[in-house]
Scaffold this active site. Structure first.
Site: not given
Ligand code: ADP
Length: 188
Positions: A88, A127
């Site tokens: 990300r 959701r």
């Molecule tokens: P969505 O894609 O629906 O926002 P996720 O389940 O992928 O939800 O992620 C939820 C939360 O987990 C994010 O908003 C972030 O806070 C954290 N998160 C997930 N993946 C990462 C990542 N690669 N780097 C930093 N934070 C992350």
């Protein structure tokens, strides 16, 4: 190894489509969001992750990268992995490259689901009813997640454009239709 980065904003359908791809190609599905949510909420790490995710902010790179690498290492014999919600940030993308290169493999492709912002918000609000996720229930937090995606995450696509690995997929339509679009690219 088939290493697929499934990319797109919150609500784009990465989790749903990952389940399909995992079945069809026999891959391991790793969602960093799921890993964070599965941490014991009383543990230090669990509390730390929650303090960011509940507000719709990114968990710091150092922690996220370490967690991701530990998760991948649990599957030494995987035929391939779907990375859902990782990388990300540019630092995460660089770390993933390094990590996979050390194992003699690399990212095969980035599949990026494209969905307009209005549609994302509608999906996330819907959701919230079933996910019980704090970050789905509040319009301000949803907006923060989308803004964070636009500022910090969307540029990660450039990293893969540079490697000729980016494929954009229309993420609007029936779940089956979108799955088929993904199959077509993977099978090509
Ligand atoms: P969505 O894609 O629906 O926002 P996720 O389940 O992928 O939800 O992620 C939820 C939360 O987990 C994010 O908003 C972030 O806070 C954290 N998160 C997930 N993946 C990462 C990542 N690669 N780097 C930093 N934070 C992350």
């Amino acid at each position: 190894m088939l290493n697929i980065v499934l990319f797109g904003p919150p609500g784009a359908g990465k989790g749903t489509q990952s389940e399909r791809l995992k079945e069809k190609y026999g891959l391991v599905h790793i969602s960093t969001g799921d890993v964070f949510r599965a941490l014991n909420p009383e543990s230090e790490l669990g509390k730390l992750a929650k303090s960011y995710s509940d507000k719709g902010n990114l968990v710091p790179d150092e922690v996220t990268i370490e967690i991701l690498e530990a998760e991948v290492s649990k599957h030494p014999n995987a035929k391939g992995v779907i990375y859902d919600g990782f990388p990300r940030t540019k630092a995460q993308a660089e770390a993933l490259d390094k990590f996979l290169n050390a194992k003699g493999t690399s990212v095969s492709m980035m599949l990026s689901l494209v969905v307009p912002e209005d549609e994302l918000k509608t999906r996330l609000i819907a959701r919230a009813e079933v996910s019980g996720r704090k970050d789905d229930a509040d319009p301000e937090i949803i907006q923060n997640r989308i803004n964070t995606y636009n500022s910090s995450t969307a540029p990660v696509a450039n990293f893969y454009i540079g490697q000729n690995k980016l494929h954009e997929i229309d993420g609007v339509g029936s779940i089956d239709d979108i799955t088929q679009r993904l199959y077509d690219i993977i099978d090509a």
